[in-house]
Design an enzyme around this catalytic site. Structure first.
Site, PDB file in Angstrom:
ATOM      1  CG  ASP B 318      -2.175  -0.846   1.034  1.00 16.76           C
ATOM      2  OD1 ASP B 318      -2.954  -0.508   0.132  1.00 16.76           O
ATOM      3  OD2 ASP B 318      -2.350  -1.833   1.756  1.00 16.76           O
ATOM      4  CG  ASP B 319       0.943   3.867   2.743  1.00 16.85           C
ATOM      5  OD1 ASP B 319      -0.276   3.786   2.526  1.00 16.85           O
ATOM      6  OD2 ASP B 319       1.420   4.035   3.870  1.00 16.85           O
TER       7      ASP B 319
END
Lengths: 728, 728
Positions: B318-319
């Protein structure tokens, strides 16, 4: 209830041999000054000799089947696209007529298929070179070589029409059995023209009592292609399109006149044909212009002959009207004396009323005196209520006639059917009285209109004023809007993109209205890519113009916006291309906005457009649903815009439109004078005679107040379908 | 209820200094073998010295704001499209950053604007020559000369990001006040790379207790552009797109590597940017490939350093995952030891489970131990019910884990918050037990699947398997479908159009599924114009393949059909271009079709597609609404198609999909074995251990029967959210 003071004139009665007494009785009761024959009835000597004007119908392209049979190469024709065939190998065979109604069409193999036809690979959208296919006229089969397996192939081919469409419809609908199938002959050939003129000459001599020759209409019917499958009887139908005007001879004449050649695909157009719903190409408009010139030129020769016989020529504005274009500048050159339109509703009445270049305009009212209605429902038979039907049609038509007059009304069909329906007879008596009263008020006068001259902007402009494509089609936003507009106290005009390019936006316009779905002729398609259009409208709104957009106004898949006038509207539509862009939050305006002031019930904007988002902080969202604005207003420069996500012809929406027009034109003060408090009632004020006419178009009693120009109000109590005439 | 026999291992606990006793108590209760720090918590010596594996997070691009401040020319950047400005004269001035969040962005004037920026007339969609505009870096204003009045102008410009997006979000959401704004540095520069590797070396030394370095993640965040207006805080967000990887240096390197240059407009793309919802261009795919190679190459250097320090490297999926592409062939080259995915639902669990080239896969479960949830709702505070939240997330995730395993689960956040919620503690205890039990069944085994291997066909194919663009977006047909698919006993794979062009349709596929709206990446856009695609799929279906189309499958505005596979589907959609063509009548099939057998309530296919019409006599319409077929089946050659007008993830629709898959693959007989009679329950059968796992994903008790492979049935009574394990 209008008193029947003006009980004579301007009414055409369908007479019927065998019912002479009834004919003459009703002629008196309804104040008829003319008697007509109908399809299926004749007039007897007893009727034609009573001093009434006599109308006789003639359809010049289906006059003599014997001649047609002897000249099968001069029948009318058209291009068809064959049903698609999927290649399962490298050879594909196609029966061009497969799926079409073989009683309507016959393949034209007289004109070289390899020259006039085209074969397409519809998977790739590419034409198959003529060298790769051939037509076997005996087997009636096209064979394509070197086909690509699993591709879809179609043939554009020429077909003669061996059964004239309207006649075919009546024949089949009324079970005419083995009566001959009338064939349409094409006046594009000099021999046909000669034959028609000869025939007409004889016919005129044979009809000495006839005063008015009702032409049904000129030469080419609107497009109507039938299929052989009862589940798909009509495969293409368009009241305004030119498919049925095509022939190799006309195409050759076109090439000479316009300097370039059209192909079959110009008419077949991916199988979509040239539907009036679609944006017309410049090539199609050239073709229409060419055919219009041809129809007017030869039509005028026919009308000259009628005039020479000391008769009047009226045109029936339906059926074979294609090519006549009553809204073209050329129409006056026919020198028609009259125009007859069959009407169901207000905008059709306006369609007839608005035609220039013809003296007498006449409406053929519904219901026709037939046992069943157009959709097979009982009318003049058990279970029918023709009086109520007549009232309901009339209240709609009456809205249009409040605004703009026609000269005459009349009926059609079998007169004897009314015998069992005395309430229908009374209803028509009342209708004739109302019609004649309205006619008096219009004389040398024009009803009050708010200073909100509205231009409906479409790809067609003036050429498809009011009616667009035949009758009212529910759900088409612009039809629904136009029906409202047809009865509102505002001037309405119709503008095309080409008009704007040529002459700019006319000085007298206060509001431009653009309504419909992307890629439709009503919205405008790729015209919205034209920077000159954007410049003209943007400048005009910035300087104070009003813009009303409905549905997908100015929509076009182009550049960074979907609504090309998104800046004016203050909003745009998410079409799935900007899912990654969150949308600006808005709060719906709580206080009643001017345009919503009379709105009491839930709004029903029909099957409207969703996924709208605002792009400006100052866009005011008045109502929304499912997080999508439904009504929004926005100011741009000195101008104003109104957005409606959809539209449906209802009393409430008609009021919403009326207020929107006044708000967009920044003349809210002009709204109230001569407007009714009750949205189920409407009115018109005739300043010279100081007559206020209030109408109730609903089935119920209504109480209403009418505001005059000084702010006072007049209370009126209205019968269902009622009319009140007030000195004001 | 699963007995907690396997009560130890594969669980990561968020520790919290100051709550050492709680940390160790819960570590025991939940059987944790690893303890992690979280954003906002630290681990004390007392925790790190107790023998658990210690996870420590590091985000390599926001490690040292001092270095960033000294190297502002090496901050990460991106192209933005300015807010549009309408020309009111022949000179237009644009403040590029107007409307953007100035705490996130700063104009990059270091790299010559005239070389790297572009100005567009968005009315015409044409670029304004560089000679006609200039940028004043002092005033931060672009001035355009010779503008066309009323046209819309925008500037594509480079902006540094002066606040790293995730950090900015946490800072603002959690009111971190005057804490420093962390800036993202760009490893595209050799100096940055050197600094990162040095820093990492030091950091590794400073974290002797750390066993697992959790990278958050590599270098580039998914695109997230903020606005300065609170009503439009997020102006662009896309979990899968590459806008934030851009810099002049990278573009120059790209030009060398790929042999051609990209422009700002390749990224700005009419202001739509390169959203994952849109069909990627070949140029964009080249850029992604180039960045992926860069990220893997430099990422590997970082991981080598971690390994050299005798620690393991896990990636947070993610991110800053952009450029890592876990579904690319290159991903294995990172040599990551583990992958951690935060998950809400089944397809996210499958996303993590399906990654190749990494040994350990871990899910971060919801809810996070935060006072409020992602949408601001109460979670671990008064009014919250974190136990119920946890159960509801888990039952969705569990569906995915029935089909395919991951290795570990864990939580994140502030541990002390659970103290007041003992039922949450019990719920997690139960979840860990269920998770560990499922893990055992998957060992050396694979649950039973029907012979219906399904390929989801999109423009992205494998690269965007399962999750597409971040989390579940309700209403996007393919997301809703994929959530159903993620728990069904069928094999699923993801196919792109390029895959078909290169290798044909894989031999082991029984059903192809294409779902979504026209022009979306999910349906495929202009790929449907490619004759090779039509040939391949048509041939495949004709030879027995199954095709399931949902919404606007194979839709593309091209040639004579809208659904390019209309022949296979036996239907097409009216988009306003064929209004003149009446549609074939149909009767809906009365007897229950196989695919509708378990459907008892009204179908809810979401905001589905209307204006569908059948084009073949033999298309069977199973349900319709508003005269538009909603479910229809059609046979083509030896193959079968199913059309669904929309889709929504519900138990009933999941069953409809399951049956549709079996019917399309012509293996109706394979449907019943290991299927539940009650659609609110589902099951998986593990043949080696002969374990049948039945789950109830609803909030209510359920009675169900499971059919085994011999046709017998097993009755099961299920608690809400329950699981039953049966020897079968």
């Amino acid at each position: 209830m209008v008193e029947n003071k003006l009980n004579q004139g301007n009414f055409t009665l369908p007479g019927e041999a065998g019912y002479e007494e009834l004919t003459l009785d009703l002629a008196k009761k309804w104040g008829a000054d003319a008697i007509r024959d109908s399809d299926g009835t004749v007039l007897s000597e007893k009727i034609t000799s009573t001093g009434f004007d006599i109308y006789s119908t003639i359809c010049l392209v289906r006059i003599d089947n014997q001649w047609a049979r002897a000249n099968m190469d001069k029948l009318q024709q058209n291009y068809l696209m064959s049903s698609p065939v999927i290649a399962e190998g490298d050879t594909v065979t196609i029966d061009p007529l497969s799926g079409f109604f073989r009683e309507q069409f016959k393949v034209n193999a007289n004109d070289d298929p390899n020259k006039w036809w085209q074969v397409f690979d519809r998977t790739t959208s590419e034409e198959v070179p003529a060298a790769l296919w051939s037509y076997d006229a005996k087997k009636e089969i096209v064979t394509i070589k070197n086909a690509k397996k699993w591709h879809k192939y179609t043939v554009n081919f020429l077909a003669y029409r061996i059964w004239e469409a309207i006649s075919m419809y009546n024949h089949i609908t009324n079970d005419w059995g083995d009566r001959d199938h009338l064939m349409p002959i094409d006046p594009i050939y000099p021999q046909t023209q000669e034959f028609i003129l000869d025939y007409l000459g004889k016919w005129l001599k044979e009809h000495p009592k006839t005063k008015i020759v009702r032409c049904t209409s000129m030469f080419y019917n609107f497009a109507w292609f039938w299929g052989d499958d009862p589940d798909l009887r009509f495969t293409y139908a368009d009241w305004g399109s030119y498919e049925m005007t095509v022939s190799p001879r006309a195409m050759e004449m076109f090439a000479k006149a316009k300097g370039y050649e059209l192909t079959s695909e110009d008419f077949v157009n991916n199988g979509q044909y040239c539907s009036s719903h679609n944006v017309p190409s410049a090539r199609l408009l050239d073709w229409m212009d060419f055919m219009n010139e041809f129809v007017v030129t030869f039509g005028r020769k026919c009308i000259d002959k009628i005039h020479a016989a000391d008769k009047k020529a009226y045109m029936f504005y339906d059926d074979h009207w294609v090519g006549t274009e009553p809204y073209s500048d050329r129409f006056k050159d026919f020198e028609f004396d009259g125009l007859i339109k069959c009407v169901f509703n207000a905008f059709e009445a306006r369609l007839c009323a608005g035609v220039k270049g013809v003296k007498t305009k006449e409406l053929r009212l519904h219901p026709y005196l037939f046992p069943t209605g157009l959709k097979g429902e009982p009318t003049f038979m058990e279970g029918g209520d023709p009086a109520l039907d007549a009232k309901r049609f009339w209240v709609n038509i009456r809205r249009g006639l409040l605004c703009e007059p026609v000269d005459r009304i009349g009926l059609g069909g079998y007169l004897h059917l009314v015998e069992k329906f005395p309430d229908f007879v009374e209803t028509v008596t009342q209708i004739t009285a109302e019609f004649r009263a309205l006619g008096e008020f219009h004389k040398n006068d024009k009803p009050y209109t708010a200073p909100v001259k509205t231009a409906v902007l479409t790809a067609w402009g003036k050429l498809r004023s009011w009616v667009y494509v035949g009758h009212f089609i529910p759900g088409v936003e612009l039809y629904e809007l136009t029906e409202s507009l047809a009865g509102l106290p505002v001037d309405v005009t119709f503008l095309s993109f080409d008009d704007i390019l040529k002459n700019g936006i006319p000085k007298d316009i206060q509001v431009i209205l653009n309504a419909g779905r992307v890629n439709s002729a009503w919205v405008g398609g790729e015209h919205w890519k034209n920077e000159k259009i954007i410049e003209a409208i943007t400048a005009w709104v910035a300087n104070g113009g009003g813009f009303i957009g409905v549905g997908e106004p100015s929509a076009c898949i182009h550049s960074s916006q979907y609504f090309q006038l998104s800046n004016i509207l203050g909003l745009d539509r998410e079409t799935g291309q900007t899912c990654g862009k969150p949308k600006r939050k808005y709060t719906t305006v709580n206080q009643k906005h001017f345009i919503l002031e009379d709105i009491e019930r839930d709004l029903d904007l029909g099957d409207d457009i969703d996924d709208i988002y605002i792009i400006n902080k100052d866009t005011q969202v008045l109502t929304d649903k499912d997080n999508s604005p439904r009504i929004a207003v926005h100011k741009f420069g000195k101008g104003r815009s109104v957005y409606l996500s959809g539209y449906k012809f209802t009393p409430q929406n008609t009021r919403l439109l009326h207020r929107s027009l006044c708000w967009a034109a920044a003349c809210e003060d002009s709204f109230k004078p001569w407007t009714c408090s009750n949205i189920n009632t409407e009115c018109a004020y005739y300043p010279k005679s100081k007559k206020l006419v209030v109408v109730n178009s609903s089935d119920d009693r209504q109480e209403t107040k009418v505001f005059d120009s000084k702010g006072s109000s007049i209370s009126v109590s209205m019968d269902p379908h009622g009319i009140e005439i007030i000195n004001a």
